[in-house]
Scaffold this motif. Structure first.
Motif, PDB file in Angstrom:
ATOM      1  N   GLU A 170       0.815  -1.220   0.000  1.00 10.42           N
ATOM      2  CA  GLU A 170       0.000   0.000   0.000  1.00 10.42           C
ATOM      3  C   GLU A 170       0.849   1.271   0.000  1.00 10.42           C
ATOM      4  O   GLU A 170       0.362   2.349  -0.304  1.00 10.42           O
ATOM      5  CB  GLU A 170      -0.914   0.016   1.241  1.00 10.42           C
ATOM      6  CG  GLU A 170      -1.956  -1.087   1.284  1.00 10.42           C
ATOM      7  CD  GLU A 170      -1.366  -2.408   1.768  1.00 10.42           C
ATOM      8  OE1 GLU A 170      -0.195  -2.406   2.203  1.00 10.42           O
ATOM      9  OE2 GLU A 170      -2.075  -3.437   1.686  1.00 10.42           O
ATOM     10  N   ARG A 171       2.126   1.154   0.386  1.00 13.46           N
ATOM     11  CA  ARG A 171       2.997   2.326   0.452  1.00 13.46           C
ATOM     12  C   ARG A 171       4.343   2.017  -0.199  1.00 13.46           C
ATOM     13  O   ARG A 171       5.380   1.974   0.458  1.00 13.46           O
ATOM     14  CB  ARG A 171       3.202   2.753   1.908  1.00 13.46           C
ATOM     15  CG  ARG A 171       1.926   3.228   2.592  1.00 13.46           C
ATOM     16  CD  ARG A 171       2.198   3.742   3.999  1.00 13.46           C
ATOM     17  NE  ARG A 171       2.522   2.667   4.931  1.00 13.46           N
ATOM     18  CZ  ARG A 171       2.848   2.866   6.217  1.00 13.46           C
ATOM     19  NH1 ARG A 171       2.935   4.093   6.693  1.00 13.46           N
ATOM     20  NH2 ARG A 171       3.108   1.852   7.003  1.00 13.46           N
ATOM     21  N   PRO A 172       4.347   1.808  -1.497  1.00 13.11           N
ATOM     22  CA  PRO A 172       5.579   1.384  -2.180  1.00 13.11           C
ATOM     23  C   PRO A 172       6.676   2.433  -2.185  1.00 13.11           C
ATOM     24  O   PRO A 172       7.838   2.116  -2.457  1.00 13.11           O
ATOM     25  CB  PRO A 172       5.090   1.083  -3.611  1.00 13.11           C
ATOM     26  CG  PRO A 172       3.866   1.937  -3.774  1.00 13.11           C
ATOM     27  CD  PRO A 172       3.206   1.936  -2.433  1.00 13.11           C
ATOM     28  N   GLU A 173       6.320   3.683  -1.881  1.00 13.73           N
ATOM     29  CA  GLU A 173       7.325   4.749  -1.895  1.00 13.73           C
ATOM     30  C   GLU A 173       8.118   4.796  -0.588  1.00 13.73           C
ATOM     31  O   GLU A 173       9.128   5.504  -0.494  1.00 13.73           O
ATOM     32  CB  GLU A 173       6.657   6.114  -2.142  1.00 13.73           C
ATOM     33  CG  GLU A 173       5.855   6.685  -0.969  1.00 13.73           C
ATOM     34  CD  GLU A 173       4.513   6.004  -0.732  1.00 13.73           C
ATOM     35  OE1 GLU A 173       3.869   6.306   0.289  1.00 13.73           O
ATOM     36  OE2 GLU A 173       4.125   5.169  -1.579  1.00 13.73           O
ATOM     37  N   GLU A 174       7.677   4.067   0.438  1.00 13.55           N
ATOM     38  CA  GLU A 174       8.356   4.090   1.736  1.00 13.55           C
ATOM     39  C   GLU A 174       9.204   2.842   1.922  1.00 13.55           C
ATOM     40  O   GLU A 174       8.765   1.728   1.630  1.00 13.55           O
ATOM     41  CB  GLU A 174       7.338   4.196   2.874  1.00 13.55           C
ATOM     42  CG  GLU A 174       6.594   5.510   2.904  1.00 13.55           C
ATOM     43  CD  GLU A 174       5.815   5.691   4.200  1.00 13.55           C
ATOM     44  OE1 GLU A 174       6.418   5.527   5.277  1.00 13.55           O
ATOM     45  OE2 GLU A 174       4.614   5.983   4.113  1.00 13.55           O
ATOM     46  N   ARG A 175      10.429   3.043   2.407  1.00 13.64           N
ATOM     47  CA  ARG A 175      11.341   1.930   2.650  1.00 13.64           C
ATOM     48  C   ARG A 175      11.673   1.863   4.137  1.00 13.64           C
ATOM     49  O   ARG A 175      12.158   2.828   4.712  1.00 13.64           O
ATOM     50  CB  ARG A 175      12.629   2.115   1.838  1.00 13.64           C
ATOM     51  CG  ARG A 175      12.393   2.197   0.335  1.00 13.64           C
ATOM     52  CD  ARG A 175      13.705   2.343  -0.410  1.00 13.64           C
ATOM     53  NE  ARG A 175      13.502   2.402  -1.847  1.00 13.64           N
ATOM     54  CZ  ARG A 175      14.484   2.348  -2.743  1.00 13.64           C
ATOM     55  NH1 ARG A 175      15.740   2.292  -2.334  1.00 13.64           N
ATOM     56  NH2 ARG A 175      14.206   2.406  -4.026  1.00 13.64           N
ATOM     57  N   PHE A 176      11.425   0.703   4.730  1.00 13.23           N
ATOM     58  CA  PHE A 176      11.685   0.509   6.151  1.00 13.23           C
ATOM     59  C   PHE A 176      12.923  -0.377   6.298  1.00 13.23           C
ATOM     60  O   PHE A 176      12.852  -1.576   6.009  1.00 13.23           O
ATOM     61  CB  PHE A 176      10.483  -0.169   6.818  1.00 13.23           C
ATOM     62  CG  PHE A 176       9.197   0.619   6.730  1.00 13.23           C
ATOM     63  CD1 PHE A 176       8.795   1.438   7.776  1.00 13.23           C
ATOM     64  CD2 PHE A 176       8.390   0.551   5.600  1.00 13.23           C
ATOM     65  CE1 PHE A 176       7.613   2.164   7.711  1.00 13.23           C
ATOM     66  CE2 PHE A 176       7.206   1.276   5.514  1.00 13.23           C
ATOM     67  CZ  PHE A 176       6.824   2.088   6.578  1.00 13.23           C
ATOM     68  N   PRO A 177      14.050   0.169   6.713  1.00 11.32           N
ATOM     69  CA  PRO A 177      15.252  -0.660   6.890  1.00 11.32           C
ATOM     70  C   PRO A 177      14.977  -1.820   7.833  1.00 11.32           C
ATOM     71  O   PRO A 177      14.319  -1.656   8.867  1.00 11.32           O
ATOM     72  CB  PRO A 177      16.267   0.319   7.498  1.00 11.32           C
ATOM     73  CG  PRO A 177      15.817   1.663   7.022  1.00 11.32           C
ATOM     74  CD  PRO A 177      14.307   1.592   7.015  1.00 11.32           C
TER      75      PRO A 177
END
Length: 315
Positions: A211-218
């Motif tokens: 749903e949030r492909p622009e956010e990257r969670f390390p």
């Protein structure tokens, strides 16, 4: 008026030396056996070196023992506390009561900083630990400015707040990367072929939600399990004066998973803002240009944000 402390992390003695020159007042260091999400591992011998390096500048060294202590670690804990005390550390950062009891039993001269991650949300609980020996409360990152100000007004403990860097949003003792697949998410190692999973924070793994492909969670795994970090970085430089006016005792810059040059730039910017405020509190005004060196080095995939500082948190 006592000046608020600028607290930092460091991955090595080299980084510590550079951050001291940039204006750091104190450091949190340790090793993975007893501390979680540390930028680098410092053995007791290296902690002693850090103390020797920091002492001439009046810089304080705190050791993180914020791990979830298991039964087998209880055997090693007294010896580790002894070694940390012998190294000359100024304080122990703890969450587990076993650590508090161990320090008080053998080295009551060591200050105790209570850090229970997201559960440190009210001053009554902080005072509970204060009556048992804690000198400082490390506030949950989910508290907003109003809650932080109220917390400080109602506790006799020192108050520490994170003002810059990424935060932990999920932790499991289980090795989830090695054991599970989730059809709604993707794990991607930066610079590695899709699907090739390599544990370790240095590998650049991140989690993405459909749903949030622009956010990257390390995301990374170490001896303490699986950790998922925030997709953006807190940056309170612009509104730092509000925390200084509230009397917050320690402002933490989290340098975890950041290059030295970035951390050095951030520390220098916050040092200048703190010093400028205390030179003339009534006349202080934020200089927008102070953010530019940080923005130039900021990962383009990670926004600078105010975190929860101006949000009404709904649990």
């Amino acid at each position: 008026m006592s000046k608020t402390e600028l607290l930092c992390t460091a991955a090595s003695l080299e980084e510590m030396e550079r951050l001291i020159a940039a204006g750091a007042d104190a450091f949190v260091i340790g090793e993975p056996r007893f501390g979680m999400r540390l930028p680098g591992a410092f053995s007791p011998a290296q902690i002693a070196e850090a103390v020797r390096l920091a002492a001439p500048q009046g810089v304080r060294i705190y050791v993180s023992i914020n791990n979830l202590i298991e039964n087998e670690q209880l055997q090693e804990l007294p010896g580790y506390i002894d070694a940390v005390a012998a190294a000359g550390a100024h304080a122990i950062v703890f969450g587990d009561p076993a650590v508090l009891m161990g320090v008080q039993a053998s080295h009551p001269e060591l200050a105790l900083h209570w850090n229970a991650e997201m559960t440190s949300t009210n001053y009554a609980t902080a005072d509970f630990w204060g009556r048992r020996g804690a000198a400082r409360a490390v506030l949950a990152r989910e508290l907003n400015m109003e809650q932080i100000t109220e917390f400080k007004q109602h506790t006799k403990l020192q108050v520490e707040v994170q003002v810059h860097g990424m935060t932990n949003i999920y932790h499991s003792k289980r090795y989830l990367l090695q054991s599970y697949a989730d059809h709604n998410r993707q794990i991607r190692p930066s610079g590695l072929p899709a699907g090739q999973l390599v544990s370790g924070q240095e590998q650049g793994l991140y989690l993405m939600e459909a749903e949030r492909p622009e956010e990257r969670f390390p995301i990374f795994e170490d001896v303490n399990g699986t950790h998922v970090m925030s997709s953006d970085d807190i940056c309170m430089l612009e509104n730092l004066h509000e925390l200084l006016e509230a009397g917050v005792d320690s402002l933490k810059i989290e340098g975890f998973m950041k290059p030295i040059i970035y951390n050095e730039t951030v520390v220098r910017a916050y040092r200048q803002a703190i010093d400028s405020y205390y030179t003339d509190p009534a006349g202080y005004a934020f200089d927008e240009a102070a953010l530019e060196p940080i923005r130039e080095l900021q990962d383009p995939h990670r926004e600078l944000s105010f975190g929860f500082f101006y949000k009404e948190q709904v649990y």
